[in-house]
Design a protein around this motif. Structure first.
Motif, mmCIF file in Angstrom:
data_model
loop_
_atom_site.group_PDB
_atom_site.id
_atom_site.type_symbol
_atom_site.label_atom_id
_atom_site.label_comp_id
_atom_site.label_asym_id
_atom_site.label_seq_id
_atom_site.Cartn_x
_atom_site.Cartn_y
_atom_site.Cartn_z
ATOM 1 N N GLN A 16 14.239 -8.865 -3.475
ATOM 2 C CA GLN A 16 13.888 -8.322 -4.573
ATOM 3 C C GLN A 16 12.624 -8.559 -4.797
ATOM 4 N N VAL A 17 11.272 -8.001 -5.254
ATOM 5 C CA VAL A 17 9.872 -8.285 -5.434
ATOM 6 C C VAL A 17 9.694 -8.334 -6.418
ATOM 7 N N GLN A 18 8.798 -9.335 -7.254
ATOM 8 C CA GLN A 18 7.732 -8.931 -8.554
ATOM 9 C C GLN A 18 6.712 -8.359 -8.160
ATOM 10 N N LEU A 19 5.955 -7.885 -8.554
ATOM 11 C CA LEU A 19 4.402 -6.959 -7.809
ATOM 12 C C LEU A 19 3.674 -7.202 -9.502
ATOM 13 N N VAL A 20 2.330 -7.764 -9.016
ATOM 14 C CA VAL A 20 1.392 -7.692 -10.867
ATOM 15 C C VAL A 20 -0.056 -7.203 -10.121
ATOM 16 N N GLU A 21 -1.004 -6.437 -10.063
ATOM 17 C CA GLU A 21 -2.010 -5.540 -9.636
ATOM 18 C C GLU A 21 -3.424 -6.467 -10.762
ATOM 19 N N GLN A 81 -19.273 2.680 -12.182
ATOM 20 C CA GLN A 81 -19.624 4.434 -11.697
ATOM 21 C C GLN A 81 -19.845 4.878 -10.615
ATOM 22 N N ALA A 82 -19.442 6.482 -10.399
ATOM 23 C CA ALA A 82 -19.532 7.738 -9.272
ATOM 24 C C ALA A 82 -20.423 6.778 -8.304
ATOM 25 N N GLY A 83 -19.802 6.659 -7.469
ATOM 26 C CA GLY A 83 -20.530 5.648 -5.657
ATOM 27 C C GLY A 83 -20.148 4.314 -6.283
ATOM 28 N N GLY A 84 -20.117 3.918 -6.578
ATOM 29 C CA GLY A 84 -19.963 2.511 -7.002
ATOM 30 C C GLY A 84 -18.187 1.627 -5.686
ATOM 31 N N SER A 85 -17.630 0.614 -5.486
ATOM 32 C CA SER A 85 -16.991 -0.118 -5.354
ATOM 33 C C SER A 85 -15.966 -1.225 -6.600
ATOM 34 N N LEU A 86 -14.642 -0.178 -5.727
ATOM 35 C CA LEU A 86 -13.599 -1.917 -6.343
ATOM 36 C C LEU A 86 -12.991 -2.283 -5.753
ATOM 37 N N ARG A 87 -12.238 -3.746 -5.786
ATOM 38 C CA ARG A 87 -10.773 -3.854 -4.529
ATOM 39 C C ARG A 87 -9.882 -4.375 -5.639
ATOM 40 N N LEU A 88 -9.125 -3.487 -5.017
ATOM 41 C CA LEU A 88 -7.677 -4.205 -6.234
ATOM 42 C C LEU A 88 -6.169 -4.584 -5.521
ATOM 43 N N SER A 89 -5.864 -5.858 -6.702
ATOM 44 C CA SER A 89 -5.022 -6.755 -5.552
ATOM 45 C C SER A 89 -4.167 -6.728 -6.346
ATOM 46 N N CYS A 90 -3.041 -6.995 -4.922
ATOM 47 C CA CYS A 90 -1.592 -6.505 -5.851
ATOM 48 C C CYS A 90 -0.658 -7.925 -5.552
ATOM 49 N N ALA A 91 -0.535 -8.717 -6.473
ATOM 50 C CA ALA A 91 0.171 -10.151 -6.398
ATOM 51 C C ALA A 91 1.721 -9.753 -5.687
ATOM 52 N N GLY A 92 2.731 -10.475 -4.646
ATOM 53 C CA GLY A 92 4.121 -10.455 -4.307
ATOM 54 C C GLY A 92 4.743 -11.324 -4.592
ATOM 55 N N LYS A 147 11.264 1.106 -3.940
ATOM 56 C CA LYS A 147 12.204 0.479 -4.993
ATOM 57 C C LYS A 147 11.738 -0.331 -6.226
ATOM 58 N N TYR A 148 10.191 -1.363 -5.714
ATOM 59 C CA TYR A 148 9.717 -1.451 -6.907
ATOM 60 C C TYR A 148 8.531 -1.442 -7.079
ATOM 61 N N TRP A 149 7.928 -2.007 -7.776
ATOM 62 C CA TRP A 149 6.844 -1.671 -9.263
ATOM 63 C C TRP A 149 6.282 -2.496 -9.778
ATOM 64 N N GLY A 150 4.822 -2.519 -9.634
ATOM 65 C CA GLY A 150 4.154 -3.054 -10.421
ATOM 66 C C GLY A 150 3.729 -2.212 -12.129
ATOM 67 N N GLN A 151 2.756 -3.044 -12.947
ATOM 68 C CA GLN A 151 2.456 -2.511 -14.068
ATOM 69 C C GLN A 151 1.344 -1.360 -14.327
ATOM 70 N N GLY A 152 0.866 -1.366 -12.535
ATOM 71 C CA GLY A 152 -0.652 -1.164 -13.393
ATOM 72 C C GLY A 152 -1.838 -1.773 -13.682
ATOM 73 N N THR A 153 -3.101 -1.581 -12.817
ATOM 74 C CA THR A 153 -3.729 -1.359 -13.009
ATOM 75 C C THR A 153 -5.167 -0.002 -13.429
ATOM 76 N N GLN A 154 -5.795 0.028 -15.209
ATOM 77 C CA GLN A 154 -6.571 1.014 -15.079
ATOM 78 C C GLN A 154 -7.944 0.844 -13.709
ATOM 79 N N VAL A 155 -8.404 2.277 -13.183
ATOM 80 C CA VAL A 155 -9.860 2.445 -12.615
ATOM 81 C C VAL A 155 -10.469 3.306 -13.305
ATOM 82 N N THR A 156 -11.577 3.365 -13.820
ATOM 83 C CA THR A 156 -12.351 4.542 -14.517
ATOM 84 C C THR A 156 -13.918 4.429 -13.391
ATOM 85 N N VAL A 157 -14.068 5.622 -13.672
ATOM 86 C CA VAL A 157 -15.295 6.047 -12.744
ATOM 87 C C VAL A 157 -16.108 7.387 -13.100
ATOM 88 N N SER A 158 -17.011 6.053 -13.673
ATOM 89 C CA SER A 158 -18.010 7.738 -15.079
ATOM 90 C C SER A 158 -19.117 8.041 -13.885
#
Length: 123
Positions: free
Chosen positions: A1-6, A13-24, A111-122
C-alpha cells in the motif's frame, strides 16, 4: 500500500508555470506506475500523464503534450509534474495516483490516490 500527498498547486496567470509534487510513503513506491489526473468542476476526471516504474517511459494526454513533463525520483519517493505555458483550460484539481497494472492514463489502472492540489490559471 502507498499513501500519496500532493503539493505545489496555486494560482498563476496564463503562460506561467507550476511544478506539482506528490510524496509517496511506503517501501514499495518504486514498484508502482504513477500518474497525474485532473478534474475541473462539472467535468469528468482526465488523465494527464503517466510514468513507468523506472521513469523511462511516459505517456501524455494530447492536450498537454509539449507543455507538461512528468518525472519521478524513486530515492525520494516523489512524483513531479512540471507545467509550462499554462492555459485557463488547465484549471482543475490535480491528483496523483499509483497503480501496479498498466502505466496508462486511464483511471481504472490506478489503485491509490492522493487528495489533490488545486491549480487555477487566469487569463
Amino acid at each position: 500500500q502507498v499513501q500519496l500527498v500532493e503539493s505545489g498547486g496555486g494560482s498563476v496567470q496564463a503562460g506561467g508555470s507550476l511544478r506539482l509534487s506528490c510524496a509517496g510513503s511506503g517501501s514499495s513506491y518504486r514498484r508502482y506506475c504513477m500518474a497525474w489526473f485532473r478534474q475541473a468542476p462539472g467535468k469528468e476526471r482526465e488523465g494527464v500523464a503517466s510514468i513507468d516504474t523506472g521513469g523511462g517511459g511516459t505517456n501524455y494526454a494530447d492536450s498537454v503534450k509539449g507543455r507538461f513533463t512528468i518525472s519521478r525520483d524513486n530515492y525520494k519517493n516523489t512524483l513531479y509534474l512540471q507545467m509550462n505555458s499554462l492555459r485557463p483550460e488547465d484549471t482543475a484539481m490535480y491528483y496523483c495516483a499509483a497503480g501496479d497494472a498498466y502505466c496508462s492514463i486511464l483511471d481504472f489502472d490506478y489503485k491509490y490516490w492522493g487528495q489533490g492540489t488545486q491549480v487555477t490559471v487566469s487569463s
